[in-house]
Design a protein around this motif. Structure first.
Motif, short mmCIF file in Angstrom:
data_model
loop_
_atom_site.label_atom_id
_atom_site.label_comp_id
_atom_site.label_asym_id
_atom_site.label_seq_id
_atom_site.Cartn_x
_atom_site.Cartn_y
_atom_site.Cartn_z
N MET A 1 0.84 -1.21 0.00
CA MET A 1 0.00 0.00 0.00
C MET A 1 0.87 1.25 0.00
O MET A 1 1.69 1.43 0.89
N LYS A 2 0.69 2.10 -1.01
CA LYS A 2 1.45 3.35 -1.04
C LYS A 2 0.67 4.46 -0.35
O LYS A 2 -0.56 4.40 -0.22
N LYS A 3 1.43 5.48 0.05
CA LYS A 3 0.79 6.53 0.84
C LYS A 3 0.94 7.90 0.20
O LYS A 3 2.06 8.32 -0.11
N LEU A 4 -0.19 8.57 0.03
CA LEU A 4 -0.18 9.96 -0.41
C LEU A 4 -0.66 10.80 0.76
O LEU A 4 -1.73 10.55 1.32
N LEU A 5 0.18 11.77 1.14
CA LEU A 5 -0.12 12.57 2.32
C LEU A 5 -0.33 14.02 1.90
O LEU A 5 0.46 14.57 1.13
N VAL B 1 4.25 10.05 -1.64
CA VAL B 1 4.08 11.36 -2.29
C VAL B 1 3.50 12.32 -1.26
O VAL B 1 2.56 11.97 -0.54
N LEU B 2 4.08 13.51 -1.21
CA LEU B 2 3.61 14.52 -0.24
C LEU B 2 3.10 15.76 -0.99
O LEU B 2 3.78 16.25 -1.90
N ILE B 3 1.92 16.22 -0.63
CA ILE B 3 1.41 17.50 -1.15
C ILE B 3 1.35 18.47 0.02
O ILE B 3 0.69 18.20 1.03
N ILE B 4 2.06 19.58 -0.10
CA ILE B 4 2.05 20.57 0.98
C ILE B 4 1.10 21.70 0.59
O ILE B 4 1.27 22.35 -0.45
N ALA B 5 0.09 21.92 1.43
CA ALA B 5 -0.91 22.96 1.19
C ALA B 5 -1.17 23.68 2.51
O ALA B 5 -2.29 23.80 2.96
N ASN C 1 13.53 20.94 -4.58
CA ASN C 1 14.55 20.12 -3.94
C ASN C 1 14.21 18.63 -3.77
O ASN C 1 15.12 17.83 -3.58
N TYR C 2 12.92 18.29 -3.78
CA TYR C 2 12.54 16.90 -3.52
C TYR C 2 11.50 16.46 -4.56
O TYR C 2 10.44 17.06 -4.68
N LYS C 3 11.83 15.40 -5.29
CA LYS C 3 11.00 14.99 -6.42
C LYS C 3 9.62 14.49 -6.02
O LYS C 3 8.66 14.59 -6.79
N ASN C 4 9.49 13.91 -4.81
CA ASN C 4 8.18 13.36 -4.41
C ASN C 4 7.38 14.34 -3.55
O ASN C 4 6.43 13.95 -2.89
N ILE C 5 7.79 15.62 -3.56
CA ILE C 5 7.04 16.63 -2.83
C ILE C 5 6.50 17.67 -3.81
O ILE C 5 7.23 18.17 -4.68
N PHE C 6 5.21 17.98 -3.66
CA PHE C 6 4.56 18.97 -4.51
C PHE C 6 3.92 20.02 -3.60
O PHE C 6 3.50 19.71 -2.48
N ILE C 7 3.85 21.26 -4.07
CA ILE C 7 3.32 22.33 -3.23
C ILE C 7 2.25 23.07 -4.02
O ILE C 7 2.37 23.29 -5.22
N ILE C 8 1.19 23.45 -3.32
CA ILE C 8 0.08 24.13 -3.99
C ILE C 8 -0.47 25.25 -3.12
O ILE C 8 -0.44 25.18 -1.89
N GLY C 9 -0.98 26.30 -3.78
CA GLY C 9 -1.66 27.38 -3.08
C GLY C 9 -0.69 28.38 -2.46
O GLY C 9 0.42 28.57 -2.94
N SER D 1 0.95 11.78 -13.41
CA SER D 1 2.13 11.50 -14.24
C SER D 1 3.26 10.99 -13.36
O SER D 1 3.94 10.01 -13.70
N TYR D 2 3.49 11.65 -12.24
CA TYR D 2 4.58 11.26 -11.35
C TYR D 2 4.41 9.81 -10.86
O TYR D 2 5.35 9.02 -10.88
N ILE D 3 3.19 9.51 -10.45
CA ILE D 3 2.89 8.18 -9.93
C ILE D 3 3.11 7.11 -10.99
O ILE D 3 3.55 6.00 -10.71
N ASN D 4 2.82 7.47 -12.25
CA ASN D 4 2.98 6.53 -13.35
C ASN D 4 4.40 6.54 -13.95
O ASN D 4 4.65 5.92 -14.97
#
Lengths: 100, 409
Positions: B1-5, B100-104, B281-289, B316-319
């Protein structure tokens, strides 16, 4: 060298960073009403250029205050009106993108 | 199980959650969202509270109403992100790992950054309207105010919703006219910018509106401190502006957790690729807002356009594919201008707000950079769209990237 020989961008800053040298800096300073580039002003100008080199954008006032070693009050004394904007121009850099 | 936070359950985080939920295979991915507060605030509505148009109940709903059933919700303050370990430490001592991390995590006002701002006159004669507390306190003050010097001051750029301060003074002009005391109120707009707004063409047109509405403009004023005793604001170069009531837009900063993580710039905003929204700086981190350092406006409309782009890029990243979707800095803002009218601006990284028409299938066209009743209705309608369409991740009838259709260059 005269003002006419250096290409400018829409904000009146140097269009080509390669045109910049100490003489150009003094000329740009005079356009901003600053007659003399003393040691403290050079600290700021060199810091601006270093940050631009690293980040591709000139620093905000907040960053200048935090990292250049010169406090906000003195920054406004050295570059009356708008330290970040004026120092960027004198340093031969484009206007900071900072404000949207 | 993968985790998206997802860190942050505000406008941007909630939109991303709703877009990704149901698209990511629930057998492969677990989605978790973290926030420390249960209440979602419709922040664009704060502007109307001081003038009695909205009250608190018009701008609040439970965040959980907007999280899909089955979402793993963690209510805690964030201690820090450890990006090299792919984990997040929470103040409740939980440790969350992620693929994968999304920072909002947004931005908020920091009145402590200005000497004397949060002092004895705070919430007596000095108010903000970027918090529910400030907006409500100011409504109470205005109700009984008999006039004097009303000063609006922007401390420092960037700020959330850079048009809100202008809307505030436009509405103040209308409000005190309605109350019959406009001649006793001096409205003064004091900004660190060279003019009324950040972009030249809009700045000049909006500056004319200030003039027409008899609102005084002081530009290039960088506040150093507030003198509480003599009720005046003082700039770094020692200019002074006296006030009877000061409406302050304090410096806007990213969350302290970003600073604790060592991931932010001098404003705690996170260095982000301005087109892909991936961390620099980190490929599995995305930032929004508002949490990004993008040279775009910090506004809900921007977060919404970003969400469309980020949704594609996360997939796209996940694939394991290249990030193809590219954000252009698109912002679209209805500016409430008082007396039942509004102004609309639409712009991106490269194109400043221009006059013309803004086509909107089924509803528009709206007029750009002109005061019309239609633009006011657009603003009123937006609150419904926000709760019912935008937060839930539905498509809106506006393209993510800006269109030149109707604009005059």
């Amino acid at each position: 060298m005269s003002e006419l020989t250096l290409a400018r961008d829409a904000d009146g800053n140097l269009a080509n960073k390669a045109d910049w040298n100490e003489e150009a800096a003094l000329m740009l300073a005079k356009e901003e009403g600053i007659e003399l580039l003393n040691e403290r002003r050079w600290v700021v100008i060199n810091f601006m250029r270093k940050v631009f080199e690293e980040k591709g954008d000139a620093p905000s006032i907040r960053r200048l205050t935090k990292e250049s070693g010169i406090n906000t009050k003195e920054l406004y004394e050295l570059f009356p009106g708008g330290p970040a904007k004026k120092a960027a121009k004198i340093a031969g850099l484009p206007k900071p993108k900072g404000c949207i | 199980m993968k985790k998206l936070l997802i860190l942050g359950g505000g406008t941007a985080g909630t939109m991303m959650l709703n877009k990704l939920n149901g698209v990511l295979d629930a057998n492969d991915w677990q989605i978790t969202i973290v926030d420390q507060f249960e209440t979602h605030y419709y922040q664009p509505g704060f502007l109307f509270i001081p003038f009695g148009i909205y009250s608190k109940k018009d701008v609040v709903k439970p965040k959980r109403d907007y999280f899909p059933t089955g979402t793993n919700v963690v209510m805690s303050e964030i201690d820090k992100i450890e990006p090299n370990e792919n984990r997040v430490l929470l103040k409740n001592n939980q440790v969350l790992t992620y693929d994968v991390l999304i920072i909002a995590t947004g931005s908020k006002i920091s009145p402590d950054e200005i000497e004397g701002l949060k002092d004895e006159l705070w919430f007596k004669n000095i108010f903000d309207f970027y918090t529910i507390e400030g907006a409500c306190a100011l409504a109470g003050f205005f109700k009984n105010w008999q006039g004097g010097k009303l000063v609006l001051n922007i401390a420092e750029m960037p700020i959330k919703c850079p048009v809100a301060p202008l809307e505030f003074v436009f509405l103040a002009d209308w409000y005190f006219t309605e109350r019959g005391i406009r001649d006793k109120v001096e409205i003064h707009f004091v900004t660190p910018l060279p003019g009324a707004f950040t972009k030249p063409k809009a700045s000049s047109i909006l500056g004319d509106f200030l003039d027409k509405k008899n609102i005084k403009l002081t530009s290039e004023f960088s506040i150093a401190k507030v003198d509480n005793e003599n009720k005046k604001i003082i700039s770094w170069d020692e200019k002074e502006v006296p006030f009877d009531v000061l409406v302050s837009i304090p410096p806007n900063m990213g969350d302290e957790a970003i600073a604790r993580s060592g991931m932010g710039d001098e404003f705690n905003f996170i260095p982000t690729n301005k087109h892909t929204l991936q961390s620099d700086n980190y490929k599995n981190i995305f930032i929004i807002g508002d949490a990004t350092n993008l040279p775009s406006s910090k506004a809900g409309s921007v977060a919404h356009f970003e969400a469309d782009i980020l949704f594609e890029n996360i997939l796209s990243y996940i694939n394991g594919e290249p990030l193809r979707a590219s954000f252009d800095g698109h912002a679209n803002c209805f500016i409430e201008s008082g007396f039942g009218k509004g102004i609309l601006i639409d712009f991106n990284y490269d194109t400043e707000p221009l006059p013309g028409k803004f086509p909107l299938p089924g509803v528009g066209p709206f007029s750009l950079l002109e005061e019309t009743k239609m633009n006011h209705y657009g603003k009123v309608m937006f609150r419904w769209m926000y709760w019912n369409q935008l937060l839930t991740g539905k498509e809106l009838p506006i393209e993510s990237n800006m269109s030149m259709a109707g604009k005059r260059g």
